[in-house]
Write a protein that holds these residues in place. Structure first.
Motif, PDB file in Angstrom:
ATOM      1  N   GLY A  82       0.820  -1.202   0.000  1.00  0.00           N
ATOM      2  CA  GLY A  82       0.000   0.000   0.000  1.00  0.00           C
ATOM      3  C   GLY A  82       0.854   1.252   0.000  1.00  0.00           C
ATOM      4  O   GLY A  82       2.059   1.213   0.260  1.00  0.00           O
ATOM      5  N   VAL A  83       0.230   2.373  -0.303  1.00  0.00           N
ATOM      6  CA  VAL A  83       0.876   3.683  -0.248  1.00  0.00           C
ATOM      7  C   VAL A  83       0.090   4.524   0.743  1.00  0.00           C
ATOM      8  O   VAL A  83      -1.109   4.741   0.561  1.00  0.00           O
ATOM      9  CB  VAL A  83       0.896   4.367  -1.631  1.00  0.00           C
ATOM     10  CG1 VAL A  83       1.455   5.783  -1.527  1.00  0.00           C
ATOM     11  CG2 VAL A  83       1.719   3.545  -2.616  1.00  0.00           C
ATOM     12  N   ARG A  84       0.751   4.964   1.779  1.00  0.00           N
ATOM     13  CA  ARG A  84       0.057   5.647   2.860  1.00  0.00           C
ATOM     14  C   ARG A  84      -0.741   6.838   2.338  1.00  0.00           C
ATOM     15  O   ARG A  84      -0.238   7.653   1.573  1.00  0.00           O
ATOM     16  CB  ARG A  84       1.060   6.120   3.907  1.00  0.00           C
ATOM     17  CG  ARG A  84       0.395   6.648   5.169  1.00  0.00           C
ATOM     18  CD  ARG A  84       1.374   6.710   6.305  1.00  0.00           C
ATOM     19  NE  ARG A  84       0.714   7.088   7.539  1.00  0.00           N
ATOM     20  CZ  ARG A  84       1.294   7.061   8.724  1.00  0.00           C
ATOM     21  NH1 ARG A  84       2.545   6.662   8.832  1.00  0.00           N
ATOM     22  NH2 ARG A  84       0.634   7.419   9.805  1.00  0.00           N
ATOM     23  N   GLY A  85      -1.984   6.916   2.779  1.00  0.00           N
ATOM     24  CA  GLY A  85      -2.864   7.978   2.329  1.00  0.00           C
ATOM     25  C   GLY A  85      -3.571   7.674   1.025  1.00  0.00           C
ATOM     26  O   GLY A  85      -4.487   8.384   0.632  1.00  0.00           O
ATOM     27  N   VAL A  86      -3.144   6.613   0.344  1.00  0.00           N
ATOM     28  CA  VAL A  86      -3.734   6.243  -0.944  1.00  0.00           C
ATOM     29  C   VAL A  86      -4.409   4.878  -0.867  1.00  0.00           C
ATOM     30  O   VAL A  86      -5.535   4.692  -1.333  1.00  0.00           O
ATOM     31  CB  VAL A  86      -2.668   6.238  -2.061  1.00  0.00           C
ATOM     32  CG1 VAL A  86      -3.272   5.782  -3.386  1.00  0.00           C
ATOM     33  CG2 VAL A  86      -2.047   7.623  -2.209  1.00  0.00           C
ATOM     34  N   SER A  87      -3.724   3.917  -0.244  1.00  0.00           N
ATOM     35  CA  SER A  87      -4.263   2.558  -0.187  1.00  0.00           C
ATOM     36  C   SER A  87      -3.577   1.778   0.919  1.00  0.00           C
ATOM     37  O   SER A  87      -2.506   2.156   1.402  1.00  0.00           O
ATOM     38  CB  SER A  87      -4.051   1.839  -1.522  1.00  0.00           C
ATOM     39  OG  SER A  87      -2.655   1.723  -1.791  1.00  0.00           O
ATOM     40  N   THR A  88      -4.220   0.687   1.310  1.00  0.00           N
ATOM     41  CA  THR A  88      -3.619  -0.280   2.223  1.00  0.00           C
ATOM     42  C   THR A  88      -3.699  -1.640   1.553  1.00  0.00           C
ATOM     43  O   THR A  88      -4.783  -2.072   1.147  1.00  0.00           O
ATOM     44  CB  THR A  88      -4.362  -0.327   3.569  1.00  0.00           C
ATOM     45  OG1 THR A  88      -4.354   0.963   4.165  1.00  0.00           O
ATOM     46  CG2 THR A  88      -3.693  -1.315   4.518  1.00  0.00           C
ATOM     47  N   GLY A  89      -2.573  -2.295   1.414  1.00  0.00           N
ATOM     48  CA  GLY A  89      -2.563  -3.595   0.756  1.00  0.00           C
ATOM     49  C   GLY A  89      -1.544  -4.518   1.379  1.00  0.00           C
ATOM     50  O   GLY A  89      -0.433  -4.091   1.716  1.00  0.00           O
ATOM     51  N   TYR A  90      -1.934  -5.783   1.558  1.00  0.00           N
ATOM     52  CA  TYR A  90      -1.025  -6.793   2.091  1.00  0.00           C
ATOM     53  C   TYR A  90      -1.161  -8.078   1.285  1.00  0.00           C
ATOM     54  O   TYR A  90      -2.266  -8.470   0.894  1.00  0.00           O
ATOM     55  CB  TYR A  90      -1.321  -7.094   3.565  1.00  0.00           C
ATOM     56  CG  TYR A  90      -0.938  -5.969   4.496  1.00  0.00           C
ATOM     57  CD1 TYR A  90       0.394  -5.741   4.832  1.00  0.00           C
ATOM     58  CD2 TYR A  90      -1.904  -5.122   5.026  1.00  0.00           C
ATOM     59  CE1 TYR A  90       0.754  -4.701   5.678  1.00  0.00           C
ATOM     60  CE2 TYR A  90      -1.557  -4.080   5.870  1.00  0.00           C
ATOM     61  CZ  TYR A  90      -0.223  -3.879   6.193  1.00  0.00           C
ATOM     62  OH  TYR A  90       0.127  -2.845   7.019  1.00  0.00           O
ATOM     63  N   ALA A  91      -0.034  -8.717   1.050  1.00  0.00           N
ATOM     64  CA  ALA A  91      -0.016 -10.006   0.367  1.00  0.00           C
ATOM     65  C   ALA A  91       0.629 -11.033   1.283  1.00  0.00           C
ATOM     66  O   ALA A  91       1.645 -10.746   1.929  1.00  0.00           O
ATOM     67  CB  ALA A  91       0.762  -9.915  -0.943  1.00  0.00           C
ATOM     68  N   GLY A  92       0.022 -12.206   1.352  1.00  0.00           N
ATOM     69  CA  GLY A  92       0.570 -13.314   2.120  1.00  0.00           C
ATOM     70  C   GLY A  92       0.544 -14.570   1.275  1.00  0.00           C
ATOM     71  O   GLY A  92       0.082 -14.559   0.130  1.00  0.00           O
ATOM     72  N   TRP A  93       1.021 -15.662   1.846  1.00  0.00           N
ATOM     73  CA  TRP A  93       1.061 -16.919   1.105  1.00  0.00           C
ATOM     74  C   TRP A  93      -0.331 -17.367   0.687  1.00  0.00           C
ATOM     75  O   TRP A  93      -0.533 -17.873  -0.414  1.00  0.00           O
ATOM     76  CB  TRP A  93       1.728 -17.995   1.959  1.00  0.00           C
ATOM     77  CG  TRP A  93       1.573 -19.384   1.426  1.00  0.00           C
ATOM     78  CD1 TRP A  93       0.784 -20.385   1.915  1.00  0.00           C
ATOM     79  CD2 TRP A  93       2.227 -19.946   0.274  1.00  0.00           C
ATOM     80  NE1 TRP A  93       0.894 -21.519   1.159  1.00  0.00           N
ATOM     81  CE2 TRP A  93       1.782 -21.285   0.141  1.00  0.00           C
ATOM     82  CE3 TRP A  93       3.138 -19.451  -0.660  1.00  0.00           C
ATOM     83  CZ2 TRP A  93       2.221 -22.120  -0.879  1.00  0.00           C
ATOM     84  CZ3 TRP A  93       3.574 -20.291  -1.678  1.00  0.00           C
ATOM     85  CH2 TRP A  93       3.119 -21.604  -1.781  1.00  0.00           C
ATOM     86  N   SER A  94      -1.318 -17.176   1.559  1.00  0.00           N
ATOM     87  CA  SER A  94      -2.650 -17.713   1.281  1.00  0.00           C
ATOM     88  C   SER A  94      -3.662 -16.681   0.821  1.00  0.00           C
ATOM     89  O   SER A  94      -4.805 -17.032   0.528  1.00  0.00           O
ATOM     90  CB  SER A  94      -3.206 -18.414   2.531  1.00  0.00           C
ATOM     91  OG  SER A  94      -3.323 -17.498   3.608  1.00  0.00           O
ATOM     92  N   GLY A  95      -3.273 -15.402   0.764  1.00  0.00           N
ATOM     93  CA  GLY A  95      -4.267 -14.427   0.351  1.00  0.00           C
ATOM     94  C   GLY A  95      -3.730 -13.015   0.236  1.00  0.00           C
ATOM     95  O   GLY A  95      -2.594 -12.717   0.616  1.00  0.00           O
ATOM     96  N   VAL A  96      -4.591 -12.150  -0.297  1.00  0.00           N
ATOM     97  CA  VAL A  96      -4.267 -10.741  -0.503  1.00  0.00           C
ATOM     98  C   VAL A  96      -5.427  -9.912   0.028  1.00  0.00           C
ATOM     99  O   VAL A  96      -6.595 -10.288  -0.129  1.00  0.00           O
ATOM    100  CB  VAL A  96      -4.056 -10.438  -2.004  1.00  0.00           C
ATOM    101  CG1 VAL A  96      -3.855  -8.944  -2.238  1.00  0.00           C
ATOM    102  CG2 VAL A  96      -2.868 -11.224  -2.548  1.00  0.00           C
ATOM    103  N   SER A  97      -5.110  -8.793   0.673  1.00  0.00           N
ATOM    104  CA  SER A  97      -6.150  -7.864   1.123  1.00  0.00           C
ATOM    105  C   SER A  97      -5.814  -6.472   0.616  1.00  0.00           C
ATOM    106  O   SER A  97      -4.640  -6.096   0.537  1.00  0.00           O
ATOM    107  CB  SER A  97      -6.258  -7.859   2.653  1.00  0.00           C
ATOM    108  OG  SER A  97      -5.050  -7.408   3.250  1.00  0.00           O
TER     109      SER A  97
END
Length: 357
Positions: free
Chosen positions: A242-257
């Motif tokens: 993610g880019v602060r103030g623009v988006s929040t994003g996380y990727a892991g082995w079993s999923g993405v948010s």
């Protein structure tokens, strides 16, 4: 930071920045300039990005503060069927994508528990079911339990569906082995640090569920979720994009948010889905090659989808494109890193080259 220093930081001329300032608040930089600015923001320290978010007035808890959670669940179920079967399916479809390095067709298929399910057929021999299901769970734990329980029914459904489409019904036919989830958050009840923790938990929900229970996945004590939200949660395999103030994003082995804080500047759901479709198709393809090796056989593929195809795919997915935004680059790198696809592509290349003698 003065104009000249800012220009040096971005790697552009100070005249360009002066032109931006002269344009006033209504001025919108061209796409190439916006990409440069996105890259500069992504490189900036957290404090600088926080000040930028405050100036825009988008430093709140998320896309929409609400009493309940609202999330779009995107599931990806890849199945290797081989290039011949893929060709047969593709001849029956009309939704062909424009010519690209990874050819595919798509068609809507009926799913018993989803308003939308799209079947993507890749010419290299992989099909990917993309299942979209909007959810409004009472808690992250409830969503996690639903996720794993639904996998138990989605996998046999996908197997039966692909067998029906191919007109083949035998025990050793194509069989989907896993599901990857992407969560697009549209509203949530959390504020402050709890919001960030919730997004991390969405990408790695196994910590909220007992998956070994005799009757199938069951929720852990509700206090587990409350405790994690209160104290924070992190995992070495979670990668932020993610880019602060623009988006929040996380990727892991079993999923993405992912959650868009600024609709105009964030990634679109189509960009995330497109990236995952490609990654899952190639992950499944290389997994098939790996299985052949572990069975003691030499992997065999059509020349068009041999080691040169995999070499090209690896380059395309690990090298930044000229018109690629910083956010898209961060997303691609995070998903590639957590999926382990780059290593699989290299290993499959070597295996195919060795099998050629």
């Amino acid at each position: 930071m003065g104009i000249r220093d800012f220009a040096d930081y971005l790697g552009i001329s100070d005249r360009a920045i002066s032109n931006w300032e002269a344009g006033g608040e209504s001025y919108r930089p061209r796409a190439a300039s916006q990409s440069v600015l996105d890259t500069g923001l992504a490189r900036a320290p957290d404090e600088a990005r926080a000040r930028f978010a405050d100036a825009l007035g988008v430093s709140g808890p998320g896309p929409s503060a609400a009493a309940e959670m609202s999330v779009d669940s995107h599931k990806f179920l890849p199945v290797f069927i081989g290039s011949d079967r893929a060709h047969r399916l593709r001849t029956q479809m009309t939704g062909e994508t424009p010519p690209d390095w990874l050819e595919s067709c798509s068609a809507i298929v009926a799913h018993p528990h989803a308003p939308t399910c799209t079947l993507h057929v890749f010419a290299c021999g992989v099909v990917v079911f993309h299942i979209l299901q909007p959810r409004k769970p009472a808690s992250l734990t409830e969503l996690a339990v639903w996720r794993y329980r639904s996998y138990a029914s989605d996998l046999p459904w996908a197997r039966a569906k692909i067998h029906d489409l191919l007109g083949e019904h035998h025990p050793h036919g194509p069989n989907p082995e896993y599901v990857l989830s992407l969560y697009w958050l549209t509203a949530g009840p959390w504020i402050g640090s709890q919001y960030d923790t919730a997004m991390r938990l969405l990408s790695t929900p196994s910590v909220l569920v007992d998956r070994s229970a005799p009757g199938g996945p069951v929720p852990l004590d509700g206090a587990v979720e409350e405790s994690l939200l209160a104290t924070g949660f992190d995992h070495p395999d979670i990668v932020s994009f993610g880019v602060r103030g623009v988006s929040t994003g996380y990727a892991g082995w079993s999923g993405v948010s992912y959650a868009a804080l600024s609709q105009e500047r964030s990634l679109t759901v189509e960009e995330l889905v497109s990236c995952e479709l490609i990654v899952q198709a190639l992950w499944c393809y290389t997994h098939h090659i790996q299985q052949r090796i572990e069975e003691g056989s030499d992997p065999s593929t059509p020349d068009r989808y041999g080691w040169r195809f995999l070499r090209a795919a690896n380059s395309r997915l690990t090298t930044a494109r000229a018109q690629e935004t910083a956010q898209h680059c961060l997303m691609r790198e995070a998903i590639m890193r957590t999926s382990g696809l780059a290593e699989r592509l290299r290993a499959a290349q070597e295996a195919l080259r060795e099998s050629m003698g």
